[in-house]
Enzyme design. Structure first.
Site, PDB file in Angstrom:
ATOM      1  N   GLY A  47      15.109  -7.394  -7.620  1.00 49.35           N
ATOM      2  CA  GLY A  47      13.959  -7.492  -6.725  1.00 49.35           C
ATOM      3  C   GLY A  47      13.334  -6.131  -6.507  1.00 49.35           C
ATOM      4  O   GLY A  47      13.998  -5.098  -6.672  1.00 49.35           O
ATOM      5  N   GLN A  52       8.403   0.242  -2.318  1.00 55.52           N
ATOM      6  CA  GLN A  52       9.327   0.988  -3.185  1.00 55.52           C
ATOM      7  C   GLN A  52       8.604   1.709  -4.319  1.00 55.52           C
ATOM      8  O   GLN A  52       9.175   2.600  -4.942  1.00 55.52           O
ATOM      9  CB  GLN A  52      10.385   0.048  -3.774  1.00 55.52           C
ATOM     10  CG  GLN A  52      11.348  -0.484  -2.721  1.00 55.52           C
ATOM     11  CD  GLN A  52      12.417  -1.343  -3.368  1.00 55.52           C
ATOM     12  OE1 GLN A  52      12.224  -2.518  -3.602  1.00 55.52           O
ATOM     13  NE2 GLN A  52      13.552  -0.724  -3.688  1.00 55.52           N
ATOM     14  N   CYS A  89      20.312  -1.214  -3.499  1.00 54.33           N
ATOM     15  CA  CYS A  89      18.852  -1.111  -3.463  1.00 54.33           C
ATOM     16  C   CYS A  89      18.421  -0.047  -4.469  1.00 54.33           C
ATOM     17  O   CYS A  89      19.014   1.029  -4.514  1.00 54.33           O
ATOM     18  CB  CYS A  89      18.403  -0.738  -2.055  1.00 54.33           C
ATOM     19  SG  CYS A  89      16.618  -0.606  -1.885  1.00 54.33           S
ATOM     20  N   LEU A  90      17.391  -0.352  -5.239  1.00 50.98           N
ATOM     21  CA  LEU A  90      16.911   0.606  -6.244  1.00 50.98           C
ATOM     22  C   LEU A  90      16.431   1.905  -5.601  1.00 50.98           C
ATOM     23  O   LEU A  90      16.400   2.942  -6.254  1.00 50.98           O
ATOM     24  CB  LEU A  90      15.777  -0.011  -7.077  1.00 50.98           C
ATOM     25  CG  LEU A  90      16.185  -1.174  -7.997  1.00 50.98           C
ATOM     26  CD1 LEU A  90      14.950  -1.747  -8.675  1.00 50.98           C
ATOM     27  CD2 LEU A  90      17.207  -0.735  -9.035  1.00 50.98           C
ATOM     28  N   HIS A 131      16.163  -9.444   1.579  1.00 50.63           N
ATOM     29  CA  HIS A 131      16.207  -7.997   1.324  1.00 50.63           C
ATOM     30  C   HIS A 131      14.803  -7.456   1.021  1.00 50.63           C
ATOM     31  O   HIS A 131      14.379  -6.443   1.591  1.00 50.63           O
ATOM     32  CB  HIS A 131      17.170  -7.744   0.156  1.00 50.63           C
ATOM     33  CG  HIS A 131      17.302  -6.308  -0.260  1.00 50.63           C
ATOM     34  ND1 HIS A 131      18.493  -5.619  -0.223  1.00 50.63           N
ATOM     35  CD2 HIS A 131      16.378  -5.434  -0.753  1.00 50.63           C
ATOM     36  CE1 HIS A 131      18.297  -4.386  -0.658  1.00 50.63           C
ATOM     37  NE2 HIS A 131      17.028  -4.237  -1.000  1.00 50.63           N
ATOM     38  N   GLU A 132      14.078  -8.156   0.144  1.00 52.55           N
ATOM     39  CA  GLU A 132      12.757  -7.653  -0.268  1.00 52.55           C
ATOM     40  C   GLU A 132      11.728  -7.801   0.853  1.00 52.55           C
ATOM     41  O   GLU A 132      10.890  -6.919   1.061  1.00 52.55           O
ATOM     42  CB  GLU A 132      12.277  -8.365  -1.536  1.00 52.55           C
ATOM     43  CG  GLU A 132      13.186  -8.204  -2.748  1.00 52.55           C
ATOM     44  CD  GLU A 132      13.611  -6.776  -3.035  1.00 52.55           C
ATOM     45  OE1 GLU A 132      12.840  -5.837  -2.745  1.00 52.55           O
ATOM     46  OE2 GLU A 132      14.726  -6.589  -3.535  1.00 52.55           O
ATOM     47  N   HIS A 135      11.918  -5.058   3.302  1.00 57.03           N
ATOM     48  CA  HIS A 135      11.253  -3.819   2.864  1.00 57.03           C
ATOM     49  C   HIS A 135       9.816  -3.738   3.375  1.00 57.03           C
ATOM     50  O   HIS A 135       9.296  -2.644   3.613  1.00 57.03           O
ATOM     51  CB  HIS A 135      11.205  -3.744   1.329  1.00 57.03           C
ATOM     52  CG  HIS A 135      12.399  -3.108   0.686  1.00 57.03           C
ATOM     53  ND1 HIS A 135      12.755  -1.794   0.911  1.00 57.03           N
ATOM     54  CD2 HIS A 135      13.301  -3.586  -0.205  1.00 57.03           C
ATOM     55  CE1 HIS A 135      13.835  -1.502   0.191  1.00 57.03           C
ATOM     56  NE2 HIS A 135      14.190  -2.574  -0.492  1.00 57.03           N
TER      57      HIS A 135
HETATM   58 CO    CO Z   1      15.806  -2.702  -1.747  1.00 59.05          CO
END
Ligand code: CO
Length: 152
Positions: A47, A52, A89-90, A131-132, A135
């Site tokens: 995701g 991000q 998380c990226l 999660h997304e 963000h």
């Molecule tokens: Co994340």
């Protein structure tokens, strides 16, 4: 299509800001969706949210292995149950930790054509949706991590 730079939590306060509602789906938004998917796949993520890549718009992309999902202005409208799974998380490379999430969520959003869609997710998809969408409000999983489970 083009890869976008993934912003890192330690280096960019954009990840803590609230994203704005998308009021017009134009070529720039469609390009952003394409780029976000390419960037997510390139980074082996499941995701990615627009903040991000430094864009404060309410857009997320997800693929938990069942094909790409693109969501504009997503909102969680219902949820059930509980699960505790390890997340990463990226934007926070090298760390992971357990988070309590609903087992099932229902999300309303727009697709790339501007059509209203409804989506249900269980297990990993429910986690990815939560999660997304977090963000988009500047919320990171490390804010919700179960104490003592953060590793890295
Ligand atoms: Co994340």
């Amino acid at each position: 299509m083009a890869l976008r730079e993934i912003k890192l939590y330690q280096q960019d306060e954009v990840l803590r800001k609230k994203s704005k509602v998308v009021d017009e789906i134009n070529d720039k938004i469609l390009q952003l969706l394409d780029d976000m998917l390419e960037t997510m796949y390139h980074a082996n993520g499941v995701g990615l949210a627009a903040p991000q890549v430094g864009i404060l718009k309410r857009i997320v992309v997800i693929d938990v292995g069942d094909g790409p999902i693109e969501l504009i202005n997503p909102e969680i409208v219902d949820s059930k149950g509980e699960q505790e799974e390890v997340e990463g998380c990226l934007s926070i490379p090298g760390l992971s930790g357990k988070v309590k999430r609903p087992q099932w969520v229902k999300v309303r959003a727009l697709n790339r054509k501007g059509e209203k869609i409804e989506l249900e997710g269980t297990d990993l998809l429910a986690i990815a949706l939560c999660h997304e969408i977090d963000h988009l409000d500047g919320v990171l999983y490390i804010d919700k991590v179960i104490p003592g489970t953060l590793e890295g």
